[in-house]
Design a protein around this motif. Structure first.
Motif, PDB file in Angstrom:
ATOM      1  N   TYR A 185     -20.728   6.067  14.059  1.00  0.00           N
ATOM      2  CA  TYR A 185     -20.040   7.000  13.163  1.00  0.00           C
ATOM      3  C   TYR A 185     -20.518   6.702  11.761  1.00  0.00           C
ATOM      4  N   ALA A 186     -21.228   7.619  11.130  1.00  0.00           N
ATOM      5  CA  ALA A 186     -21.683   7.453   9.762  1.00  0.00           C
ATOM      6  C   ALA A 186     -20.620   7.990   8.823  1.00  0.00           C
ATOM      7  N   VAL A 187     -20.184   7.166   7.879  1.00  0.00           N
ATOM      8  CA  VAL A 187     -19.146   7.580   6.955  1.00  0.00           C
ATOM      9  C   VAL A 187     -19.672   8.711   6.080  1.00  0.00           C
ATOM     10  N   PRO A 188     -18.967   9.843   6.001  1.00  0.00           N
ATOM     11  CA  PRO A 188     -19.444  10.962   5.186  1.00  0.00           C
ATOM     12  C   PRO A 188     -19.428  10.621   3.704  1.00  0.00           C
ATOM     13  N   ALA A 189     -20.277  11.301   2.959  1.00  0.00           N
ATOM     14  CA  ALA A 189     -20.339  11.052   1.524  1.00  0.00           C
ATOM     15  C   ALA A 189     -19.050  11.472   0.838  1.00  0.00           C
ATOM     16  N   HIS A 190     -18.383  12.484   1.368  1.00  0.00           N
ATOM     17  CA  HIS A 190     -17.129  12.950   0.790  1.00  0.00           C
ATOM     18  C   HIS A 190     -16.043  12.912   1.859  1.00  0.00           C
ATOM     19  N   ALA A 191     -14.848  12.526   1.445  1.00  0.00           N
ATOM     20  CA  ALA A 191     -13.753  12.409   2.395  1.00  0.00           C
ATOM     21  C   ALA A 191     -13.404  13.771   2.968  1.00  0.00           C
ATOM     22  N   ALA A 192     -13.087  13.768   4.269  1.00  0.00           N
ATOM     23  CA  ALA A 192     -12.646  14.999   4.913  1.00  0.00           C
ATOM     24  C   ALA A 192     -11.209  15.295   4.506  1.00  0.00           C
ATOM     25  N   PRO A 193     -10.799  16.552   4.496  1.00  0.00           N
ATOM     26  CA  PRO A 193      -9.427  16.868   4.112  1.00  0.00           C
ATOM     27  C   PRO A 193      -8.430  16.348   5.133  1.00  0.00           C
ATOM     28  N   ALA A 194      -7.264  16.010   4.678  1.00  0.00           N
ATOM     29  CA  ALA A 194      -6.219  15.523   5.577  1.00  0.00           C
ATOM     30  C   ALA A 194      -5.569  16.694   6.292  1.00  0.00           C
ATOM     31  N   ALA A 195      -4.746  16.343   7.274  1.00  0.00           N
ATOM     32  CA  ALA A 195      -4.018  17.372   7.998  1.00  0.00           C
ATOM     33  C   ALA A 195      -3.069  18.106   7.054  1.00  0.00           C
ATOM     34  N   THR A 196      -2.763  19.332   7.388  1.00  0.00           N
ATOM     35  CA  THR A 196      -1.909  20.161   6.546  1.00  0.00           C
ATOM     36  C   THR A 196      -0.559  19.490   6.319  1.00  0.00           C
ATOM     37  N   GLY A 197      -0.129  19.480   5.054  1.00  0.00           N
ATOM     38  CA  GLY A 197       1.188  18.948   4.737  1.00  0.00           C
ATOM     39  C   GLY A 197       1.217  17.458   4.527  1.00  0.00           C
TER      40      GLY A 197
ATOM     41  N   ARG B 208       0.816  -1.201   0.000  1.00  0.00           N
ATOM     42  CA  ARG B 208       0.000   0.000   0.000  1.00  0.00           C
ATOM     43  C   ARG B 208       0.858   1.263   0.000  1.00  0.00           C
ATOM     44  N   THR B 209       0.352   2.286  -0.641  1.00  0.00           N
ATOM     45  CA  THR B 209       1.019   3.577  -0.602  1.00  0.00           C
ATOM     46  C   THR B 209      -0.016   4.661  -0.367  1.00  0.00           C
ATOM     47  N   THR B 210       0.439   5.785   0.174  1.00  0.00           N
ATOM     48  CA  THR B 210      -0.440   6.927   0.386  1.00  0.00           C
ATOM     49  C   THR B 210      -0.705   7.598  -0.954  1.00  0.00           C
ATOM     50  N   ARG B 211      -1.996   7.959  -1.181  1.00  0.00           N
ATOM     51  CA  ARG B 211      -2.365   8.559  -2.442  1.00  0.00           C
ATOM     52  C   ARG B 211      -3.064   9.885  -2.219  1.00  0.00           C
ATOM     53  N   SER B 212      -3.392  10.553  -3.303  1.00  0.00           N
ATOM     54  CA  SER B 212      -4.026  11.862  -3.202  1.00  0.00           C
ATOM     55  C   SER B 212      -5.430  11.751  -2.670  1.00  0.00           C
ATOM     56  N   SER B 213      -6.031  12.913  -2.351  1.00  0.00           N
ATOM     57  CA  SER B 213      -7.344  12.930  -1.741  1.00  0.00           C
ATOM     58  C   SER B 213      -8.415  12.388  -2.664  1.00  0.00           C
ATOM     59  N   SER B 214      -8.177  12.361  -3.955  1.00  0.00           N
ATOM     60  CA  SER B 214      -9.186  11.854  -4.878  1.00  0.00           C
ATOM     61  C   SER B 214      -9.006  10.384  -5.184  1.00  0.00           C
ATOM     62  N   THR B 215      -7.966   9.771  -4.642  1.00  0.00           N
ATOM     63  CA  THR B 215      -7.692   8.370  -4.924  1.00  0.00           C
ATOM     64  C   THR B 215      -7.457   7.625  -3.634  1.00  0.00           C
TER      65      THR B 215
ATOM     66  N   GLU C 161      -0.944  13.883   2.643  1.00  0.00           N
ATOM     67  CA  GLU C 161      -1.962  13.429   1.724  1.00  0.00           C
ATOM     68  C   GLU C 161      -2.879  12.455   2.451  1.00  0.00           C
ATOM     69  N   PRO C 162      -4.177  12.569   2.260  1.00  0.00           N
ATOM     70  CA  PRO C 162      -5.077  11.660   2.957  1.00  0.00           C
ATOM     71  C   PRO C 162      -5.041  10.261   2.377  1.00  0.00           C
ATOM     72  N   VAL C 163      -5.321   9.299   3.205  1.00  0.00           N
ATOM     73  CA  VAL C 163      -5.485   7.926   2.773  1.00  0.00           C
ATOM     74  C   VAL C 163      -6.950   7.575   2.986  1.00  0.00           C
ATOM     75  N   VAL C 164      -7.576   7.027   1.965  1.00  0.00           N
ATOM     76  CA  VAL C 164      -8.996   6.685   2.025  1.00  0.00           C
ATOM     77  C   VAL C 164      -9.126   5.189   1.856  1.00  0.00           C
ATOM     78  N   SER C 165      -9.873   4.551   2.738  1.00  0.00           N
ATOM     79  CA  SER C 165     -10.113   3.115   2.651  1.00  0.00           C
ATOM     80  C   SER C 165     -11.609   2.875   2.692  1.00  0.00           C
ATOM     81  N   ARG C 166     -12.161   2.444   1.587  1.00  0.00           N
ATOM     82  CA  ARG C 166     -13.596   2.157   1.431  1.00  0.00           C
ATOM     83  C   ARG C 166     -14.465   3.325   1.892  1.00  0.00           C
ATOM     84  N   GLY C 167     -14.087   4.495   1.475  1.00  0.00           N
ATOM     85  CA  GLY C 167     -14.885   5.675   1.778  1.00  0.00           C
ATOM     86  C   GLY C 167     -14.570   6.336   3.103  1.00  0.00           C
ATOM     87  N   VAL C 168     -13.664   5.772   3.883  1.00  0.00           N
ATOM     88  CA  VAL C 168     -13.299   6.335   5.183  1.00  0.00           C
ATOM     89  C   VAL C 168     -11.918   6.976   5.081  1.00  0.00           C
TER      90      VAL C 168
END
Length: 473
Positions: A48-60, A5-12, A62-69
């Motif tokens: 905890y209901a998973v939001p429809a859109h991923a929340a932004p990651a911390a500054t600096g 696994r690798t960290t990817r951008s907020s859209s991936t 890249e967020p990691v998203v796993s099955r919508g979380v």
């Protein structure tokens, strides 16, 4: 087959998400009823209901998203780790999903801290492991200083969103792609009520975003649990001391982790003042356990096992590719991001014959492949002697993590002269392959298990009942 696994951008997403939809599960309605009961039992702990859109990651970062979380940036390991096992990498406050305000300003049942600490994996390499430490509000009324329970959770899944530390924060996570239930939180809260501090490990790769979780790898799990105990002593404000007694607790996957940790402790972590271990339904012999899982409600765990061992030993990927068909490879990729709830709904009661190139069950393939046999044989728990007392419990009707192989672990330890308290949990057959025979002892025996370990943490003596093994089922 299953790339690192690798960290990817907020859209991936960090791990694959665009998999073919799993065919309709003809047993899904029964699975749904079983899962609904588990969800209902946990719903009172907070959702905890998973939001429809991923929340932004911390500054600096890249967020990691796993099955919508979206996984908090805290879980992204740094490039370099400390040298010492159990050394803290970072901490931050964690809000428990179920809590009450205390009269003295401290929340009940305690104050939680999210952790990242350094451990060593089965290959001898440094690995960042996450978890949580909870300082109890209740006073410790047993003997000696406040003790520590290092708790290894049962099967949560392989997706990072399934991490036990996240389940303490969000006991029930529901989304269109994920379903996670923090069922071990009950044991955590029972120990906190008794005044014992608790540290929970996420295991290697579960939560921390740099690798895949190595499901049921005895060395990775044993080291992660022992290093969690070490890390807990370094948490700012922790009331445990270097002399505090430590107990290990786990059921199912957690039972295997606590059992492995108990027998690894004398050589790997002699500095941990281990007073006792509870190992419930431990998967001590994976060759036998895989037979029980195949075709069961938890059939998806076969994917987690294969994925994890292929990551630990990359040479296994060629063996897997030679025997697993396209359907199986898609299932391996899909399960790699699933929690246990997702896996039950998506792959419950799947027969592994559907995943293999020649239509044979995975157990037959393992039996014909010396390399695979050697891998599973190396995972066998019971070849080392625990130095501290152990209570091992197993349900006689357990058809998922088989009763006979768990009982054999007690026999193996007894033959080595270990201090073993063996408990056969006698219950009626509650349904074949449904998980009910496996989950029922988790609840019915939990009070006795917590009491037994609390007595060890108080310094009370215990006598082995190995002499009863010939007459106990």
């Amino acid at each position: 087959m299953n790339p690192r696994r690798t960290t990817r951008s907020s859209s991936t997403a960090k791990a694959p998400h665009r998999h073919p939809r799993h065919p309709h599960n003809p047993a899904g309605r029964g699975t749904g009823r079983l899962l609904a009961a588990v969800v209902a039992a946990t719903a009172c702990l907070g959702v905890y209901a998973v939001p429809a859109h991923a929340a932004p990651a911390a500054t600096g970062t890249e967020p990691v998203v796993s099955r919508g979380v979206t996984i908090p940036a805290f879980y992204n390991p740094p490039a370099r780790l400390p040298a010492a096992d159990g050394a803290l990498v970072r901490t931050e406050p964690l809000t428990l999903g179920l809590r009450l305000p205390g009269l003295d300003g401290r929340p009940i049942p305690g104050t939680a801290t999210r952790l990242m600490y350094k451990s060593t994996d089965a290959g001898g390499l440094p690995v960042a492991v996450t978890g949580a430490y909870v300082e109890p509000s209740a006073a410790w009324k047993g003997g000696g200083p406040r003790p520590l329970v290092a708790l290894a959770s049962g099967t949560m899944g392989q997706g990072d969103q399934c991490a036990p530390s996240l389940a303490l924060e969000h006991p029930l996570t529901i989304g269109n792609k994920t379903l996670s239930v923090g069922y071990d939180n009950l044991a955590v809260y029972r120990f906190l009520a008794a005044g014992a501090a608790v540290v929970v490990t996420d295991y290697a790769g579960l939560g921390s975003t740099d690798r895949l979780h190595t499901y049921v790898n005895r060395v990775d799990e044993g080291h992660a649990l022992l290093d969690a105990a070490r890390a807990a002593h370094r948490v700012a404000g922790a009331s445990i001391t270097e002399g505090s007694r430590v107990g290990l607790y786990g059921y199912s996957q957690g039972g295997g982790a606590s059992a492995a940790a108990a027998e690894l402790q004398p050589s790997y972590a002699p500095d941990v003042n281990l007073a006792g271990t509870y190992a419930g339904a431990p998967p001590a012999d994976l060759t036998e356990v895989m037979k029980g899982i195949d075709g069961s409600a938890l059939a998806g765990a076969l994917g987690w096992s294969i994925n994890g061992f292929a990551q630990t030993d990359p040479s296994l990927r060629a063996v897997v590719d030679a025997h697993i068909n396209a359907t199986g490879k898609a299932a391996l990729a899909d399960t790699s991001t699933m929690c246990v709830g997702d896996a039950i709904l998506g792959y419950g009661f799947t027969n592994s014959k559907k995943w293999t190139a020649d239509g044979k069950p995975i157990a037959d393939i393992i039996a014909a492949e010396p390399k695979l046999q050697a891998v599973l044989a190396a995972q066998r728990i019971g070849r080392l002697k625990p130095a501290a007392p152990v209570r091992l419990a197993t349900g006689i009707q357990d058809d998922i993590v088989g009763h006979k192989q768990a009982r054999q672990l007690a026999v193996d330890w007894c033959r080595k002269g270990a201090d073993v308290t063996y408990k056969a949990v006698i219950l009626p057959n509650l349904g074949d392959k449904l998980l009910t025979n496996h989950l029922a002892p988790l609840l019915t025996d939990q009070g006795s298990a917590v009491s037994w370990l609390t007595d060890r943490l108080s310094g009370k003596p215990v006598t082995s009942n190995c002499w009863t093994m010939p007459v106990q089922p």
